[in-house]
Scaffold this active site. Structure first.
Site, PDB file in Angstrom:
ATOM      1  N   GLY A  65     -59.646 -48.897  -4.363  1.00 44.08           N
ATOM      2  CA  GLY A  65     -59.243 -50.177  -3.784  1.00 44.08           C
ATOM      3  C   GLY A  65     -59.859 -50.324  -2.405  1.00 44.08           C
ATOM      4  O   GLY A  65     -59.908 -49.367  -1.639  1.00 44.08           O
ATOM      5  N   LEU A  70     -57.359 -54.284   2.658  1.00 46.64           N
ATOM      6  CA  LEU A  70     -57.130 -53.866   4.040  1.00 46.64           C
ATOM      7  C   LEU A  70     -56.743 -52.398   4.111  1.00 46.64           C
ATOM      8  O   LEU A  70     -57.196 -51.670   4.987  1.00 46.64           O
ATOM      9  CB  LEU A  70     -56.045 -54.728   4.685  1.00 46.64           C
ATOM     10  CG  LEU A  70     -56.455 -56.163   4.984  1.00 46.64           C
ATOM     11  CD1 LEU A  70     -55.363 -56.862   5.774  1.00 46.64           C
ATOM     12  CD2 LEU A  70     -57.750 -56.199   5.768  1.00 46.64           C
ATOM     13  N   ALA A  71     -55.905 -51.937   3.199  1.00 47.11           N
ATOM     14  CA  ALA A  71     -55.479 -50.539   3.253  1.00 47.11           C
ATOM     15  C   ALA A  71     -56.623 -49.623   2.824  1.00 47.11           C
ATOM     16  O   ALA A  71     -57.043 -48.737   3.586  1.00 47.11           O
ATOM     17  CB  ALA A  71     -54.249 -50.329   2.371  1.00 47.11           C
ATOM     18  N   GLY A  72     -57.143 -49.810   1.621  1.00 38.99           N
ATOM     19  CA  GLY A  72     -58.184 -48.931   1.111  1.00 38.99           C
ATOM     20  C   GLY A  72     -59.472 -49.012   1.924  1.00 38.99           C
ATOM     21  O   GLY A  72     -60.102 -47.991   2.218  1.00 38.99           O
ATOM     22  N   SER A 107     -49.787 -71.350   3.323  1.00 37.14           N
ATOM     23  CA  SER A 107     -49.314 -70.379   4.321  1.00 37.14           C
ATOM     24  C   SER A 107     -47.945 -70.718   4.887  1.00 37.14           C
ATOM     25  O   SER A 107     -47.625 -71.865   5.176  1.00 37.14           O
ATOM     26  CB  SER A 107     -50.297 -70.303   5.477  1.00 37.14           C
ATOM     27  OG  SER A 107     -49.717 -69.591   6.536  1.00 37.14           O
ATOM     28  N   ARG A 112     -38.467 -65.449   3.813  1.00 31.38           N
ATOM     29  CA  ARG A 112     -38.963 -66.009   2.561  1.00 31.38           C
ATOM     30  C   ARG A 112     -37.939 -66.009   1.436  1.00 31.38           C
ATOM     31  O   ARG A 112     -37.824 -66.973   0.695  1.00 31.38           O
ATOM     32  CB  ARG A 112     -40.199 -65.216   2.133  1.00 31.38           C
ATOM     33  CG  ARG A 112     -41.331 -65.430   3.087  1.00 31.38           C
ATOM     34  CD  ARG A 112     -42.491 -64.527   2.816  1.00 31.38           C
ATOM     35  NE  ARG A 112     -43.591 -64.932   3.683  1.00 31.38           N
ATOM     36  CZ  ARG A 112     -44.782 -64.338   3.705  1.00 31.38           C
ATOM     37  NH1 ARG A 112     -45.015 -63.310   2.928  1.00 31.38           N
ATOM     38  NH2 ARG A 112     -45.722 -64.766   4.513  1.00 31.38           N
ATOM     39  N   HIS A 130     -45.446 -63.547  -5.098  1.00 28.89           N
ATOM     40  CA  HIS A 130     -46.492 -63.423  -4.093  1.00 28.89           C
ATOM     41  C   HIS A 130     -46.807 -61.974  -3.732  1.00 28.89           C
ATOM     42  O   HIS A 130     -47.960 -61.613  -3.534  1.00 28.89           O
ATOM     43  CB  HIS A 130     -46.036 -64.179  -2.847  1.00 28.89           C
ATOM     44  CG  HIS A 130     -46.969 -64.090  -1.695  1.00 28.89           C
ATOM     45  ND1 HIS A 130     -48.288 -64.473  -1.797  1.00 28.89           N
ATOM     46  CD2 HIS A 130     -46.806 -63.665  -0.422  1.00 28.89           C
ATOM     47  CE1 HIS A 130     -48.873 -64.288  -0.623  1.00 28.89           C
ATOM     48  NE2 HIS A 130     -48.017 -63.780   0.217  1.00 28.89           N
ATOM     49  N   GLU A 143     -49.878 -52.254   0.008  1.00 31.72           N
ATOM     50  CA  GLU A 143     -48.908 -52.831  -0.929  1.00 31.72           C
ATOM     51  C   GLU A 143     -48.614 -51.883  -2.091  1.00 31.72           C
ATOM     52  O   GLU A 143     -47.561 -51.976  -2.734  1.00 31.72           O
ATOM     53  CB  GLU A 143     -49.423 -54.174  -1.457  1.00 31.72           C
ATOM     54  CG  GLU A 143     -48.379 -54.969  -2.240  1.00 31.72           C
ATOM     55  CD  GLU A 143     -48.879 -56.325  -2.733  1.00 31.72           C
ATOM     56  OE1 GLU A 143     -49.992 -56.726  -2.355  1.00 31.72           O
ATOM     57  OE2 GLU A 143     -48.141 -56.980  -3.487  1.00 31.72           O
ATOM     58  N   ARG A 147     -40.270 -58.677   2.486  1.00 37.02           N
ATOM     59  CA  ARG A 147     -41.263 -58.526   3.541  1.00 37.02           C
ATOM     60  C   ARG A 147     -41.309 -59.767   4.416  1.00 37.02           C
ATOM     61  O   ARG A 147     -41.277 -60.892   3.911  1.00 37.02           O
ATOM     62  CB  ARG A 147     -42.647 -58.289   2.921  1.00 37.02           C
ATOM     63  CG  ARG A 147     -43.739 -58.138   3.974  1.00 37.02           C
ATOM     64  CD  ARG A 147     -45.070 -57.765   3.379  1.00 37.02           C
ATOM     65  NE  ARG A 147     -45.631 -58.793   2.524  1.00 37.02           N
ATOM     66  CZ  ARG A 147     -46.146 -59.942   2.947  1.00 37.02           C
ATOM     67  NH1 ARG A 147     -46.164 -60.209   4.227  1.00 37.02           N
ATOM     68  NH2 ARG A 147     -46.639 -60.812   2.091  1.00 37.02           N
TER      69      ARG A 147
END
Lengths: 250, 671
Positions: free
Chosen positions: B41, B44-46, B285, B338, B430, B454, B464
């Protein structure tokens, strides 16, 4: 309109070696609220149910930002609506009875992999040649507000950075040039103080890689800007040339 | 039922991470050159993990199913990224970000992880600016901020409505630098189909080359999964079409516990569905709730007139509008978290006040904001006698500058102009807070297998907060994992290269091939999408915004039946060893058909309402909180971590008891 009938003429090509050809299909019951790719889903469901192979195409986010989708529709990259990717194009832009030509993004540097899927890894390799600022992740960089950046420059950098790397500019250009794509990246960094240090080298290295990949030259036609779904401005190419020229003089 | 050890370091919460970093074992640079790490992946993380690990000197092999790492679905995040910079001087601090995140998550996250996240949040902004991420700035040249739901400060940094794109391109640029140096070997158009475990340790993966269909063995000393969430189990979600649970699920099947699968975020502001052909839903958004007011008509006759096209929303007088969030939650108004905003929309629509043909839509109205900004601009420009038309014109230009691209996107999809008529929105799936269970080191229950972003469960509890996903992804990849993985790898420096020529690799490869071949040889009568849509319907109706015992039990049975039917009757055209998009989908849907059942089982076990998980059996009765979700801390203040034992319905529950030492457990009131 909820029940459009359409004739589709689609490029089918089994693999990179296959010669490929246009094939005709009919789809019915198309709603104007469908996206173009949802219309393609309807076609593929139809093909699967009749035991045929569905049409392969790149797509992922379906909200106009990932840059995966890449169809040449009726002679235009991403179809007839300005500032729109294929996935954001909706069938209300077409009429009942229309014939729609669907082809891959064609360029020497974008070889077809299958049907409408092309290999755009040349774009990645151009980025490897200089699409970055050479800093490590340390947690010890200076405070984000230590260097104020004029809003105008920050906004222009953002405008250039909006490029989604889809390749519409290349597919549209009669020379298959990637100058708008490269210009956008070079501009983003050239407009920010953080990018200044490597600015000249970056332009040279990225352009050298662009040439090596077999993209053509820019002859200032401007079709790239017209077809770019993100409205990347031609001035980015001018900025790239400026960086390139001033870099070669020193 | 065993209990789980989160391996939280000792010491006061403010010092845990600092002390941990001071004491963690390091790997010397010469040894890092001999250690391989697989990162699956490139979001952003990977992406940030791959770049940072390569910068440190490890040999990284990175995998993504897209044709380029730049297209991972983090790219679609719109609104922003939180950081406790307190640039606005409005009282923000690391502690307040920590507190807001724990409270926003309805007290179902791990305190120590959340505090660490809040601590490193400020580094992220510094790092991204240094990388050339063009965040929005004000006229003085400093960074601008906006507010998001569930908080009382402005701590969200943004780049137009495309913050995820800019942050991902930042991580991608850092990766490119390492690819050019040869420290990252990039495998585009590759999908992980199994985890290989040797002597109890994760030692590699089996991947399918999506262009040729070839099955490949890849070995490493550790495997990192940054493979995102599983929202597509609902078929319709705001996730990309390719987003899937397969890597995480195969890892679960190999021994990694799956935590809190029922914790799903249903985002309140998405474009409503328009028909059965719908393939995905589009988010608008949350930042729009800064200026948009949410309402439905107060009178049912107006609803009917709107649905039949006899009345326009702009013609409804103020006194006949129900701004239900402002009415129910005066303190937070339209900026409630949310989960609260989504349930409130469902409540109004269930009561018959939905404003479109399907009855599943509410208004998000910018008329008041346009006038407010217009009057402000008229004052600034000295136009004392500005007409209403002029004020609207001035106001529209301000709204356009803030949200122009979102308004354009809305118009492209719906053909309505949101400058002139209110947007219609409805909640959609989402984000998934649940994911692979990880300890403080971000390691799963499989030694040497890590889950970040995630894909893990840790920081967001049961809900979240907006602009926190980007923060967590980059925190894990840039600043947390690169430390914690070193502690593990420091014990692996004498291992040497891992061979792929072992019985474990052979078994995993054979297993993958057998599954692929059985799918293409099935020659059934129904398409993969047919099953995916059916699964999505069950999930949305019985495991969606509101859940009850009977529905969840039915869901478990129905999903198990659907899975049996899938294996009997699915049709996958084409071959196993060639480019075959239907086969890719089939494999992913097969895994969703297992995950969905575990999801329902988890929701059934948790007989309380918390965050995005709302059980109809658990609500406040009477008093000022009448009808609100009722959490049960006495019985459910734990993380549910499920162990795979052969069938999702037989999964075994392990509990990690959550301890709250620094934040008092309270009812989450936004009134």
């Amino acid at each position: 309109m909820d029940n459009m009938n359409l004739t589709l003429k689609i490029w089918r090509q089994k693999n990179a070696q296959d010669k490929g050809k246009m094939t005709d299909y009919n789809v019915t019951g198309i709603s104007e609220h469908m996206s173009f790719l949802e219309m393609m889903d309807v076609l593929n469901e139809q093909l699967i149910n009749s035991g045929d192979e569905p049409v392969a195409f790149d797509h992922d986010c379906r909200e106009g930002i990932c840059g995966s989708c890449s169809m040449f529709i009726n002679g235009e990259a991403h179809g007839p609506v300005k500032g729109t990717t294929t996935c954001q194009l909706h069938m209300r832009s077409f009429s009942d009875g229309d014939t729609i030509y669907i082809e891959p993004f064609r360029a020497k540097a974008f070889p077809v992999i299958k049907d409408l899927i092309v290999d755009r890894s040349a774009f990645d390799r151009i980025q490897h040649a200089g699409g970055y600022i050479s800093i490590n992740t340390s947690g010890n960089t200076q405070d984000a507000n230590a260097t104020p950046i004029p809003k105008e420059n920050a906004d222009l950098a953002m405008d250039a950075a909006m490029c989604i790397g889809c390749g519409a500019c290349v597919a549209t250009c009669k020379n298959s040039s990637a100058m708008l794509f490269v210009g956008a990246k070079v501009s983003q960094y050239a407009l920010l103080p953080q990018g200044q240090v490597e600015s000249k080298m970056r332009a040279q290295n990225m352009v050298a890689q662009m040439d090596a990949e077999g993209f053509g030259n820019c002859t200032n036609t401007g079709a790239c800007m017209v077809e770019c779904p993100k409205g990347i401005d031609l001035s980015n190419i001018a900025r790239l040339n400026r960086e390139l020229l001033s870099g070669s003089l020193t | 039922m065993a209990t789980l050890d989160g391996k939280i370091p000792a010491g006061p919460i403010k010092d845990k991470w600092t002390l941990y970093k001071d004491m963690v074992d390091l790997v010397n640079p010469a040894n890092k050159r001999n250690i391989d790490i697989i990162v699956v992946g490139t979001g952003l993380a990977g992406g940030s993990a791959a770049a940072t690990l390569a910068e440190q000197g490890y040999n990284v092999k990175a995998f993504c199913y897209q044709d380029s790492p730049r297209r991972a679905h983090s790219i679609a995040a719109q609104g922003g990224i939180n950081a406790a910079k307190n640039y606005q001087g409005d009282g923000d601090s690391v502690h307040r970000l920590f507190y807001d995140t724990v409270k926003g998550g309805d007290y179902r996250s791990r305190e120590a992880n959340v505090h660490r996240l809040a601590e490193v949040s400020t580094n992220i902004i510094d790092q991204c600016v240094a990388q050339g991420v063009p965040f929005a700035r004000d006229y003085g040249g400093l960074l601008d901020n906006r507010s998001f739901g569930g908080v009382l400060v402005s701590r969200t940094f943004y780049a137009k409505g495309q913050t995820g794109q800019q942050l991902l391109l930042g991580a991608y640029s850092a990766m490119n630098r390492q690819i050019a140096r040869g420290k990252i070997q990039m495998f585009n158009r590759h999908e992980m189909l199994d985890l290989v475990i040797i002597d109890g340790k994760a030692r590699g993966i089996i991947a399918r080359n999506l262009v040729t269909g070839e099955i490949e063995r890849h070995s490493a000393h550790a495997v990192v999964l940054g493979t995102g969430g599983y929202g597509n189990v609902f078929f319709l979600s705001t996730n990309a079409m390719g987003s899937n649970v397969t890597a995480a699920w195969k890892t679960h099947r190999r021994g990694a516990y799956f935590a809190n699968p029922c914790f799903t975020q249903i985002h309140p502001t998405c474009i409503p569905r328009s028909g059965d052909y719908q393939s995905k839903l589009t988010l608008m958004s949350e930042s729009l709730r800064n200026d948009g007011r949410i309402w439905v008509p107060a009178r049912l006759e107006d609803v009917e007139a709107i649905r039949s096209g006899r009345l326009k929303p702009t013609a409804i007088a103020e006194e006949h509008r129900d701004y239900y969030l402002e009415r129910r939650y005066p303190a937070f108004g339209n900026l409630v978290p949310r989960d609260v905003a989504s349930r409130a929309a469902k409540e109004r629509c269930d009561a018959g006040f939905g404003v479109n043909a399907t009855g599943e839509a509410v208004y998000l109205d910018f008329a008041a904001a346009i006038v407010r900004y217009g009057e402000e601009q008229a004052t600034i420009k000295g136009e004392k006698d500005a007409t209403d038309v002029r004020i609207k014109e001035l106001g529209k230009s301000v709204v356009e500058a803030k949200y122009g691209n979102l308004f354009d996107m809305y118009k492209q999809i719906t053909a309505d102009n949101p400058y002139e008529t209110p947007m219609m929105i409805y909640p959609a799936v989402h984000y998934t807070m649940g994911g692979l269970w990880v300890d403080y080191n971000l390691m799963t229950t499989v030694q040497g297998c890590y889950a970040i972003g995630e894909a893990n469960f840790s920081e967001h509890g049961a809900n979240r907060l907006g602009a926190s996903a980007l923060m967590q992804g980059l925190a894990d990849g840039y600043f947390v994992l690169p430390y914690t993985i070193g502690g593990y790898l420091s014990k692996d420096i004498r291992t040497g290269k891992i061979s792929t020529d072992s019985p474990e690799f052979a078994e995993a490869e054979a297993n993958v091939k057998q599954k692929l071949e059985s799918l293409v040889n099935n020659k059934g009568t129904k398409s993969v999408d047919y099953y995916h849509k059916k699964l999505g319907n069950i999930m949305w109706n019985k495991c969606g915004m509101s859940r009850n015992e009977q529905g969840l039990m039915e869901a478990m049975t129905e999903i198990a039946e659907l899975r049996d039917d899938f294996y009997k009757n699915v049709s996958v055209p084409g071959g196993a060893y060639e480019l075959n998009q239907e086969l890719e989908k089939a494999g992913r849907v097969a895994d969703f058909l297992e995950l969905g059942e575990l999801f329902a089982k988890d929701a059934l076990d948790r007989n309380e309402s918390c965050g995005g998980h709302f059980r109809e059996e658990s609500v406040e009765v009477g008093g000022p909180q009448d009808g609100e979700a009722l959490r049960d801390d006495e019985n459910y203040a734990y993380v549910s971590a499920w162990e795979f034992t052969g069938k999702p319905s037989d999964a075994v529950l392990h509990k990690e008891q959550l301890e709250f030492n620094d934040i008092e457990l309270k009812q989450r009131s936004y009134k």
